[in-house]
Design a protein around this motif. Structure first.
Motif, PDB file in Angstrom:
ATOM      1  N   THR A 107       0.854  -1.178   0.000  1.00 39.58           N
ATOM      2  CA  THR A 107       0.000   0.000   0.000  1.00 39.58           C
ATOM      3  C   THR A 107       0.893   1.232   0.000  1.00 39.58           C
ATOM      4  O   THR A 107       2.097   1.137   0.254  1.00 39.58           O
ATOM      5  N   GLN A 108       0.292   2.370  -0.264  1.00 45.46           N
ATOM      6  CA  GLN A 108       1.064   3.617  -0.178  1.00 45.46           C
ATOM      7  C   GLN A 108       1.604   3.793   1.233  1.00 45.46           C
ATOM      8  O   GLN A 108       2.755   4.215   1.412  1.00 45.46           O
ATOM      9  N   SER A 109       0.806   3.458   2.225  1.00 48.50           N
ATOM     10  CA  SER A 109       1.239   3.605   3.621  1.00 48.50           C
ATOM     11  C   SER A 109       2.436   2.717   3.929  1.00 48.50           C
ATOM     12  O   SER A 109       3.388   3.150   4.583  1.00 48.50           O
ATOM     13  N   SER A 117       5.473   4.006   2.203  1.00 49.01           N
ATOM     14  CA  SER A 117       5.932   5.184   2.937  1.00 49.01           C
ATOM     15  C   SER A 117       6.760   4.775   4.157  1.00 49.01           C
ATOM     16  O   SER A 117       7.835   5.319   4.404  1.00 49.01           O
ATOM     17  N   GLU A 118       6.267   3.798   4.871  1.00 48.78           N
ATOM     18  CA  GLU A 118       6.969   3.301   6.054  1.00 48.78           C
ATOM     19  C   GLU A 118       8.337   2.715   5.676  1.00 48.78           C
ATOM     20  O   GLU A 118       9.331   2.966   6.350  1.00 48.78           O
ATOM     21  N   ASP A 132       7.008  10.503   2.518  1.00 46.16           N
ATOM     22  CA  ASP A 132       5.667  10.867   2.981  1.00 46.16           C
ATOM     23  C   ASP A 132       4.600  10.223   2.087  1.00 46.16           C
ATOM     24  O   ASP A 132       4.704  10.256   0.860  1.00 46.16           O
ATOM     25  N   GLN A 133       3.566   9.658   2.710  1.00 49.14           N
ATOM     26  CA  GLN A 133       2.511   8.983   1.959  1.00 49.14           C
ATOM     27  C   GLN A 133       1.808   9.935   1.004  1.00 49.14           C
ATOM     28  O   GLN A 133       1.454   9.556  -0.113  1.00 49.14           O
ATOM     29  N   SER A 147       1.403   9.488  -3.019  1.00 51.42           N
ATOM     30  CA  SER A 147       0.123   9.629  -3.718  1.00 51.42           C
ATOM     31  C   SER A 147       0.237  10.581  -4.900  1.00 51.42           C
ATOM     32  O   SER A 147      -0.252  10.293  -6.003  1.00 51.42           O
TER      33      SER A 147
END
Length: 108
Positions: A24-26, A29-30, A35-36, A40
């Motif tokens: 996922t984007q999250s 990002s992690e 930054d998510q 995006s």
């Protein structure tokens, strides 16, 4: 820096990388510390071709932002033929890869 004309290919490659790795984007990002919200925007093609975020993402995904290569996913003929001949096993996938690599060495 890399040419702005490479951005659509980079975006497509990042999306494919995320899909095939079930990210996922999250989660991306992690993993990348990007930054998510920036992820995006990049995936929406809203990037200038400058900045560290897209470079970090490309490095993480092993994408060469400077030298885009043709994406086989874009060839319906190639993808349909692979679906037709592949038996769904890892050994079947390796056999197809071996044949494709052997074909590359053949004179055209």
């Amino acid at each position: 820096m890399y040419p702005k004309s490479n951005i659509p290919w980079i975006v497509q490659s990042l999306k494919f990388f995320m899909k095939t790795n079930k990210l996922t984007q999250s989660k991306l990002s992690e993993l990348t510390k990007v930054d998510q919200g920036q992820i995006s925007r990049i995936l929406a093609g809203q990037c200038s071709g400058r900045g560290d975020a897209i470079i970090k993402l490309c490095k993480y995904a092993h994408i060469d932002a400077h030298n885009p290569s043709p994406d086989p996913i874009g060839s319906l003929l190639l993808m349909e033929t692979i679906k037709e001949v592949w038996d769904g096993t890892e050994s079947g996938a390796r056999a197809i890869v071996d044949m494709l690599r052997a074909a590359r060495r053949m004179p055209h």
